[in-house]
Write a protein that holds these residues in place. Sequence first.
Motif, PDB file in Angstrom:
ATOM      1  N   TYR A 113      47.076  46.209  43.496  1.00  0.00           N
ATOM      2  CA  TYR A 113      46.731  45.900  44.887  1.00  0.00           C
ATOM      3  C   TYR A 113      46.712  47.164  45.745  1.00  0.00           C
ATOM      4  CZ  TYR A 113      46.716  40.819  44.568  1.00  0.00           C
ATOM      5  OH  TYR A 113      46.381  39.519  44.279  1.00  0.00           O
TER       6      TYR A 113
ATOM      7  N   MET B  43      39.351  43.479  46.936  1.00  0.00           N
ATOM      8  CA  MET B  43      39.566  42.509  45.872  1.00  0.00           C
ATOM      9  C   MET B  43      38.856  42.916  44.578  1.00  0.00           C
ATOM     10  SD  MET B  43      41.621  40.287  47.122  1.00  0.00           S
ATOM     11  CE  MET B  43      42.362  41.587  48.135  1.00  0.00           C
TER      12      MET B  43
ATOM     13  N   SER C 102      35.980  34.102  49.389  1.00  0.00           N
ATOM     14  CA  SER C 102      36.073  33.745  50.810  1.00  0.00           C
ATOM     15  C   SER C 102      35.572  34.853  51.733  1.00  0.00           C
ATOM     16  CB  SER C 102      37.520  33.393  51.167  1.00  0.00           C
ATOM     17  OG  SER C 102      37.957  32.252  50.450  1.00  0.00           O
ATOM     18  N   SER C 103      35.484  36.066  51.226  1.00  0.00           N
ATOM     19  CA  SER C 103      34.985  37.162  52.062  1.00  0.00           C
ATOM     20  C   SER C 103      33.481  37.077  52.298  1.00  0.00           C
ATOM     21  CB  SER C 103      35.329  38.519  51.421  1.00  0.00           C
ATOM     22  OG  SER C 103      34.583  38.727  50.227  1.00  0.00           O
TER      23      SER C 103
ATOM     24  N   VAL D 271      37.347  43.827  52.653  1.00  0.00           N
ATOM     25  CA  VAL D 271      38.057  42.790  51.905  1.00  0.00           C
ATOM     26  C   VAL D 271      37.438  42.604  50.521  1.00  0.00           C
ATOM     27  CG1 VAL D 271      38.671  40.348  51.829  1.00  0.00           C
ATOM     28  CG2 VAL D 271      38.818  41.595  53.985  1.00  0.00           C
TER      29      VAL D 271
ATOM     30  N   PHE E 192      44.305  34.446  42.830  1.00  0.00           N
ATOM     31  CA  PHE E 192      44.408  34.745  44.263  1.00  0.00           C
ATOM     32  C   PHE E 192      43.315  35.726  44.683  1.00  0.00           C
ATOM     33  CE2 PHE E 192      46.109  37.459  47.692  1.00  0.00           C
ATOM     34  CZ  PHE E 192      46.264  36.486  48.683  1.00  0.00           C
TER      35      PHE E 192
ATOM     36  N   CYS F 158      40.227  35.146  47.526  1.00  0.00           N
ATOM     37  CA  CYS F 158      39.957  36.077  48.634  1.00  0.00           C
ATOM     38  C   CYS F 158      38.564  36.689  48.516  1.00  0.00           C
ATOM     39  CB  CYS F 158      41.012  37.176  48.668  1.00  0.00           C
ATOM     40  SG  CYS F 158      42.678  36.606  49.012  1.00  0.00           S
ATOM     41  N   TYR F 159      38.182  37.042  47.294  1.00  0.00           N
ATOM     42  CA  TYR F 159      36.886  37.682  47.066  1.00  0.00           C
ATOM     43  C   TYR F 159      35.741  36.746  47.444  1.00  0.00           C
ATOM     44  CZ  TYR F 159      33.432  40.579  44.613  1.00  0.00           C
ATOM     45  OH  TYR F 159      32.354  41.374  44.309  1.00  0.00           O
TER      46      TYR F 159
END
Length: 319
Positions: free
Chosen positions: A156, A114, A82-83, A110, A75, A79-80
């Motif tokens: 997190y 991540m 997609s940033s 972001v 996950f 995210c990493y």
Amino acid sequence: MAPRMSVQGERNHTSVTMFILLGLSDEKEVQLILFPIFLVVYLLTLLWNLGLIILIRMDSHLHTPMYLFLSFLSFIDICYSSSTSPRMLSDLFKDEKMISFISCAAQYFVGCWMGLTECCLLAAMAYDRYVAIGRPLQYSAIMTPGLCQKMVAGAYGSGFLGSLVQTVAGFHLYYCGPNIIPNFFCDITQIISLSCSDPFISQIILFLVCTFVGFNSFLVTMLSYVFILASILKISSVKGSAKAFNTCASHLAVVILFHGTGLSVYLLPSSTHSTKQDKVLSVFYVIFIPMLNPLIYSLRNKEIKEALTSVVKRLEVFP
């Protein structure tokens, strides 16, 4: 876009509202070659990481601490990547690769969140491997679901707070120009160098966050592997030692890949490598590693292969 003008007291100041990213290349031919390559890499990153998460959720045999951590790692990689990847892909078709001040701060927040979380999660995974190899009889009693959930939440939470502090420290500075970032994403070290105000306090804050979150996580990971190695050396049979090492080989490969590239990008003096080399290392660190992580864990993992075979057989029953 021209910088915004603002008046403070009797002095005129030019405040930067946009940054210009130089990107990977300004040659059209190179951009046309890079676009399909990085598009495929990004799609594979999404496909493999999402597929791994779904597989772990579907197969009850993978509901163990190691695979719980692995699903959260996937996950993070989604995210990493997609940033940065979507904007980088769209920028390949733009003559001026401009990003607003707020968007730049959000992108860095972001990505940093991540990245720091992955440092902490890799440390948690290293500890899990130590308990599995060094204290196998107490493994179930130590690595309880409650402890695993707390470790994930701690990873997190630490990443979030560390990223928030770094983002505020870097983007509260005064920027009056130049506004050109020599990279394809918002890198805080390069952004701070553009500041018109004294960046000393911000640099100290960045250093402290990297030390307390990044370096301490790396230290926990390395100490865990020292104890893992000591435990493996106590095993009398060669077959037993090889089996024990295989249980953490994938994680060790990911650790070396992640931390080794990260250290090359952020800790080596800039005088030792050129801007082009910086970009190549950044591409590998930001774009390729999130794609490689699920592959490293899957290719030599017998349990994941068995789970995938089981899922495929179940799907064949319902054509």
